[in-house]
Each structure stands twice: as structure tokens, then as C-alpha cells.
Design a protein around this motif. Structure first.
Motif, PDB file in Angstrom:
ATOM      1  N   ARG A 184       0.834  -1.207   0.000  1.00  0.00           N
ATOM      2  CA  ARG A 184       0.000   0.000   0.000  1.00  0.00           C
ATOM      3  C   ARG A 184       0.865   1.252   0.000  1.00  0.00           C
ATOM      4  NH1 ARG A 184      -4.601  -1.710   4.521  1.00  0.00           N
ATOM      5  NH2 ARG A 184      -5.685  -3.168   3.161  1.00  0.00           N
ATOM      6  N   SER A 230       3.721   3.693  -1.665  1.00  0.00           N
ATOM      7  CA  SER A 230       4.364   4.082  -2.914  1.00  0.00           C
ATOM      8  C   SER A 230       5.500   5.041  -2.616  1.00  0.00           C
ATOM      9  CB  SER A 230       3.377   4.801  -3.832  1.00  0.00           C
ATOM     10  OG  SER A 230       2.192   4.071  -3.959  1.00  0.00           O
ATOM     11  N   SER A 271       7.951  11.432  -2.735  1.00  0.00           N
ATOM     12  CA  SER A 271       6.854  11.262  -1.788  1.00  0.00           C
ATOM     13  C   SER A 271       6.795   9.807  -1.343  1.00  0.00           C
ATOM     14  CB  SER A 271       5.506  11.585  -2.439  1.00  0.00           C
ATOM     15  OG  SER A 271       5.554  12.837  -3.070  1.00  0.00           O
ATOM     16  N   VAL A 272       6.483   9.623  -0.084  1.00  0.00           N
ATOM     17  CA  VAL A 272       6.231   8.279   0.441  1.00  0.00           C
ATOM     18  C   VAL A 272       4.766   8.269   0.842  1.00  0.00           C
ATOM     19  CG1 VAL A 272       6.856   6.556   2.160  1.00  0.00           C
ATOM     20  CG2 VAL A 272       8.601   8.125   1.265  1.00  0.00           C
ATOM     21  N   ILE A 273       3.967   7.548   0.083  1.00  0.00           N
ATOM     22  CA  ILE A 273       2.523   7.645   0.221  1.00  0.00           C
ATOM     23  C   ILE A 273       1.945   6.287   0.583  1.00  0.00           C
ATOM     24  CG2 ILE A 273       0.378   8.141  -1.022  1.00  0.00           C
ATOM     25  CD1 ILE A 273       2.005  10.165  -2.686  1.00  0.00           C
ATOM     26  N   VAL A 274       1.211   6.248   1.678  1.00  0.00           N
ATOM     27  CA  VAL A 274       0.532   5.015   2.083  1.00  0.00           C
ATOM     28  C   VAL A 274      -0.940   5.182   1.747  1.00  0.00           C
ATOM     29  CG1 VAL A 274      -0.012   3.480   4.004  1.00  0.00           C
ATOM     30  CG2 VAL A 274       2.214   4.623   3.921  1.00  0.00           C
ATOM     31  N   SER A 275      -1.461   4.308   0.915  1.00  0.00           N
ATOM     32  CA  SER A 275      -2.856   4.433   0.501  1.00  0.00           C
ATOM     33  C   SER A 275      -3.777   3.677   1.452  1.00  0.00           C
ATOM     34  CB  SER A 275      -3.035   3.927  -0.925  1.00  0.00           C
ATOM     35  OG  SER A 275      -2.708   2.564  -0.980  1.00  0.00           O
ATOM     36  N   GLN A 276      -5.053   3.785   1.249  1.00  0.00           N
ATOM     37  CA  GLN A 276      -6.111   3.096   1.999  1.00  0.00           C
ATOM     38  C   GLN A 276      -6.148   3.481   3.479  1.00  0.00           C
ATOM     39  OE1 GLN A 276      -4.955  -0.654  -0.082  1.00  0.00           O
ATOM     40  NE2 GLN A 276      -7.127  -1.109   0.108  1.00  0.00           N
ATOM     41  N   GLN A 285       2.646  -0.020   8.338  1.00  0.00           N
ATOM     42  CA  GLN A 285       2.415  -0.460   6.952  1.00  0.00           C
ATOM     43  C   GLN A 285       3.598  -0.084   6.062  1.00  0.00           C
ATOM     44  OE1 GLN A 285      -0.781  -1.778   5.634  1.00  0.00           O
ATOM     45  NE2 GLN A 285       0.463  -2.256   3.837  1.00  0.00           N
ATOM     46  N   MET A 286       4.042   1.150   6.182  1.00  0.00           N
ATOM     47  CA  MET A 286       5.182   1.635   5.405  1.00  0.00           C
ATOM     48  C   MET A 286       6.436   0.809   5.724  1.00  0.00           C
ATOM     49  SD  MET A 286       6.793   5.477   5.802  1.00  0.00           S
ATOM     50  CE  MET A 286       8.022   5.187   7.085  1.00  0.00           C
ATOM     51  N   ASP A 290       5.916  -2.661   4.106  1.00  0.00           N
ATOM     52  CA  ASP A 290       5.961  -2.628   2.639  1.00  0.00           C
ATOM     53  C   ASP A 290       7.365  -2.351   2.123  1.00  0.00           C
ATOM     54  OD1 ASP A 290       3.276  -3.149   2.250  1.00  0.00           O
ATOM     55  OD2 ASP A 290       2.691  -1.052   2.034  1.00  0.00           O
ATOM     56  N   GLU A 322     -10.325  -0.553   8.229  1.00  0.00           N
ATOM     57  CA  GLU A 322     -11.511  -0.815   7.407  1.00  0.00           C
ATOM     58  C   GLU A 322     -12.757  -0.638   8.262  1.00  0.00           C
ATOM     59  OE1 GLU A 322      -9.696  -4.228   4.440  1.00  0.00           O
ATOM     60  OE2 GLU A 322      -9.946  -4.622   6.590  1.00  0.00           O
TER      61      GLU A 322
END
Lengths: 299, 299
Positions: free
Chosen positions: A106, A108, B108-113, B161-162, B165, B253
Motif C-alpha cells: 500500500r 508508494s 513522496s512516500v505515500i501510504v494508501s487506503q 504499513q510503510m 511494505d 476498514e
């Protein structure tokens, strides 16, 4: 030479290296395998400069687009391991996709601006995949130095930017392009070329060599230079140009298009991507102020 | 205790630590300063668990929105240094903005959701700024463990999460929320509260404590639980709710909204953000299967 297929094995081996020597340095050569002499030159430089060298072989699905050649990207484990061993590599890290991406990430790592042109424009998402996998490899191997070939000049610019912005404790070492005797830049994808493609592909390095001469013509503009290179490439009937660009390096900004080129003002790159049949090849050459003559010999 | 204002000084000190001990471990406590007992509890845990502990104090402009409180975020260097020293910190890293961002980063370091709800929804770009600065700090300090307070529960989920990942070689240690005797979660922003705000703000922890009881009522739905918490908060006349959310933790969630809550099925979080005047406070509590009674005592 130790082969590690899992992250746990890799960590184990890295601990041994850290314990075996006082203040060891680690070099990383990240590759997608199907190794050629270009990769071998990176390995030799890493081996010469570090206590231990790690070669990673991982065809990273995240940097391939949905219609690209991930599935058919060439692979030859046995040959790769032999080449790694010959060149003095200490650890080969060769994980499965599931080991690197046990779940869909998740996170990027996105580098803007530098990725808007060249392969970033032709291959949307490609450099996001590169940023992700290089971040992972840097964290897994924790190298002091990482070696990349200048054939992927944009990749090096992107990785250097990412390294600076995020303060990765890694020195990025760009290494010169290695070429066939006739000038074709070595690439794992060269195996895809038909005999006729292969013959025609020599036009790429030829056009770069000509550009080295043309760029020195007084008053020549960026537009004129790029236009001549395109014309030269199009002499090869099977060549289908994706891009030919003349940019400032490593910022990848476009210099003025209609003004005479000022070779002493900036470092420039002439970069191209050309398809022969379904095989897309890239090549480039740098124009460095005051050392133009020296760089010319590379092509 | 050593104070480092530059990256070069920090690197120097870290090298000394690495040389002074066999296989030392480093703990990092990243903060924005204006330290309180919540931060102190992180420092003490880091000091107890590591050879050396680094406290970073950096009010990171990248994680503040244009209309947020970056400029007026409270700062007190002298007091912070005293607290760091009292709690056994070895190195304080306190860089200027120019040291951390000498040029505008393009990465950029982007964590989605995980960032789509809660503070991610209320503060667009906030977690991108967090991902960036935490990546930088992890690379600069190279800690074995990093300590974060559970008051920012979403931040911990995002950073974990980061870390997973990108394979950061860092263990993320979540630490319990520290509260005032009346239940208010400690926060640097509490100093902004007027006397009346401060009195009313106790409603936040009170509503979480009540939710701990309500969640055990047979058949109660997520909707009903959230609705009761909102009603309780609104009893405080100055409270202006930003969000109250009931989510699965750490995936963030949304569980089914109209079905009875299944406390044994998942780990849940009840998280809220509420403004008192111009001061926005956050708080939360976890609901952990089988240990509900134990967790209840935290609030």
C-alpha cells in the motif's frame, strides 16, 4: 558464494559479514538477471570497492506495465549464478515475487518531475515500481554503495533524487555503459532482436556518436540536433522511435529548444528509446562541460 | 547528553556509539517537541530497551496543511532538553527546517487506503508528510526500534504499513496513551485550550470509557455506538466534532454498520477528533478480543 532465496537467509548472511570484519562495507548490485557484461562491470567495481558484494536478481513485476514484457523477460538462473561467481560476488539474493511482495503493498515511493519525461512518460508507473523495489532492496541489504549502469540514466537520476530526499545512507555509483564491439549498448533485451533487428540497432549508438559531433557545430539548436538524430535513426527501416530527447542532466529539464546549444553551460543528456519489432531499446550519452572530447570516446 | 543540530553532527555521534559497544542497539523517539509525560514514557521505554536512545525534535512543516498550526505549534527548546536529559536520552537531534529540507523534496512516500479515513480525511497530505519525515529520520538514525504513542493510532498503523511494505529494518513499538488524572490524553496542543475548553475536553476520554461499556451490550451496532459517543461529546457545548469512527484496527476498514458488533471477531478502534475553539484534539481506544476488560482500564 552464497545463494539466498529468502529475506531471512539474506539477513543471516549479512549478520555473518558484519561480524566477520571490523567495519565492513557492503556493495549492492541490483539487477533483473539475465546478466551480461554490463552487469559484470558493476559487480567487479563493487567487489573492488567493498568488503562484500551482494547481487540481487529480481524481475520486479511492479515496474512493468500491464502490456509490457514481465512474463517474457528473459531469465537464466544457472548462467546468472555462474557469472556472479566468476565476478567475485559474495551473496546472490534471488527472491520469488511472493517473498518480496507477500501482500499487495500500500506504500508508494514516487519521485515527481524527473519521471515526467523519457521512460517515465512512455512507461507510466515504471519509476514508481523502481522506487519501491530499490527502497526495499536498500533496506534489506543496507549497502554502503549501490551500483547502477548509466544505460538507465533516468533511473540513476531518479534513484539519486530519492536517496537525497529520503537521506538513504547509501552512495549511488553510476557506472559507464558497456557496448558490443559495433556500439550496441548491452541489454538483457537484446536477445529478443531478430538478426536483422540486431544489425539495424547499431544505428542507435551511431546516431549518438554523430550527435557528439553535431553538438559542437556553432549555433546548432536543441531542435536541430534532435531532428538530425531522429532522421539518422529512421534510416534504419525497422526502427520505430519512442522518444529522442535532449535534456539537462540530472535534473532532466528541457533546455531552450530554439536557441543555440551552450555545451559549456550545463551537463546534457541525449537519450533515446527505439523499438525494433516488439523490442524496445534505450541508449544515451552525456555531454559534460569541458570534457566533451573525453566523453565522446564512450560512444 | 549530546545535542546535534546538523545531520553531520548526528552521524558523527552515531558512529561513536557504534564503535563504543559490541552490537549496540539504537532506539529512536521521533517527536515535534514541546514534550510532555507521554513523550517521556516513550523515552524511558527506549532507554530501557536499547544501548543508546535518540530523541528527535522537529516540527515538520510537510505534515501541516496550509491552514494548520505549523507557525503557532508550541515550542520550548530549553524545557525539552531538560526533559530529554532527565529521561536518559543520549542524543537529541534538533535540526532546522533547512537542514531537513535543503531543497523542496521531489520524493513522496505515500501510504494508501489506511490514510483515507480519520485524520487522513480531515488533514489531506498530512500522512504524506509523516511518511516522508519518518523515512528520513529512519535513514538518518538507523534505529533498531522506534517508539510512537498510541494517541496517534492511525499514524502507528500507517508507519507500520510503510515499514512492512518497504522492509525498513526497524521495529515499530506502539506505546500506551498517557492521560491527565481526569482522563484527558496528553498532547502538546493542550496548552492552547482555554480554562473552559480544558474542563469540557474531559468529555473525550469519558465518551471512550462509556463506549467500552456500551460495546458490550448485546446486539449494539456500530452505528448505535458511534451515535451515542457523538451525543455524549455534544453534551460539551464547546465541542465541535471532526470525526468519531469505529473501525477495524490496524487495517482501518469499516466494519458492518448496521449489524451487531462482534467484539470477539476483530480488533477495533474507536477514534475521535474534536475541536474546542481552534484547538483540535484526538483520542482513541482499542477494543481487543478477549482482553476487553484489561484494555478498558486504560481509559
Amino acid at each position: 558464494m552464497i545463494l539466498c532465496r529468502t529475506i531471512a537467509e539474506l539477513k543471516n548472511e549479512l549478520i555473518k559479514i558484519k561480524q566477520s570484519s571490523n567495519d565492513p562495507t557492503i556493495g549492492l548490485v541490483p539487477t533483473m538477471g539475465f546478466l551480461h557484461e554490463g552487469h559484470a562491470s558493476l559487480m567487479r567495481q563493487s567487489v573492488a570497492e567493498n568488503t562484500a558484494s551482494v547481487l540481487s536478481i529480481f524481475v520486479n513485476p511492479m515496474q512493468f506495465g500491464p502490456n509490457e514484457d514481465f512474463e517474457r523477460y528473459p531469465r537464466d538462473e544457472e548462467r546468472d549464478l555462474a557469472i556472479a561467481k566468476e565476478n567475485g560476488i559474495d551473496i546472490v539474493f534471488m527472491p520469488e515475487v511472493k517473498e518480496m511482495y507477500p501482500v499487495k503493498p500500500r506504500t508508494s515511493v514516487i519521485v515527481s518531475q524527473l519521471t515526467e519525461r523519457l521512460c517515465g512518460a512512455s512507461r507510466p508507473g515504471h519509476f514508481d515500481g523502481v522506487g519501491l523495489v530499490v527502497s526495499k532492496l536498500f533496506h534489506l541489504v543496507q549497502p554502503d554503495r549501490a551500483y547502477f549502469g548509466m544505460k538507465d540514466a533516468q533511473q540513476i537520476a531518479v534513484i539519486q533524487q530519492m536517496t537525497d530526499d529520503l537521506n538513504f545512507p547509501v552512495e549511488i555509483i553510476p557506472c559507464p555503459i558497456v557496448r558490443e564491439p559495433d556500439g550496441l549498448a548491452l541489454s538483457s533485451r537484446n536477445v529478443y532482436l531478430t538478426a536483422e533487428n540486431r544489425q539495424q540497432a547499431v544505428v542507435l549508438s551511431q546516431s549518438l556518436a554523430l550527435a557528439k559531433q553535431w553538438a559542437n557545430e556553432p549555433g546548432i539548436t536543441s531542435e536541430e540536433l534532435v531532428s538530425r538524430v531522429k532522421a539518422k535513426i529512421n534510416e534504419a527501416g525497422q526502427a520505430e522511435i519512442d522518444y529522442v530527447e535532449w535534456l539537462i542532466y540530472p535534473s532532466l529539464e528541457q533546455p531552450s529548444w530554439n536557441e543555440p546549444i551552450e555545451l559549456e553551460e550545463s551537463k546534457y543528456i541525449l537519450a533515446l528509446a527505439v523499438k525494433f519489432g516488439s523490442t524496445r531499446l534505450i541508449d544515451n550519452t552525456l555531454f559534460v562541460p569541458n570534457v566533451v572530447a573525453e566523453v565522446k570516446d564512450h560512444v
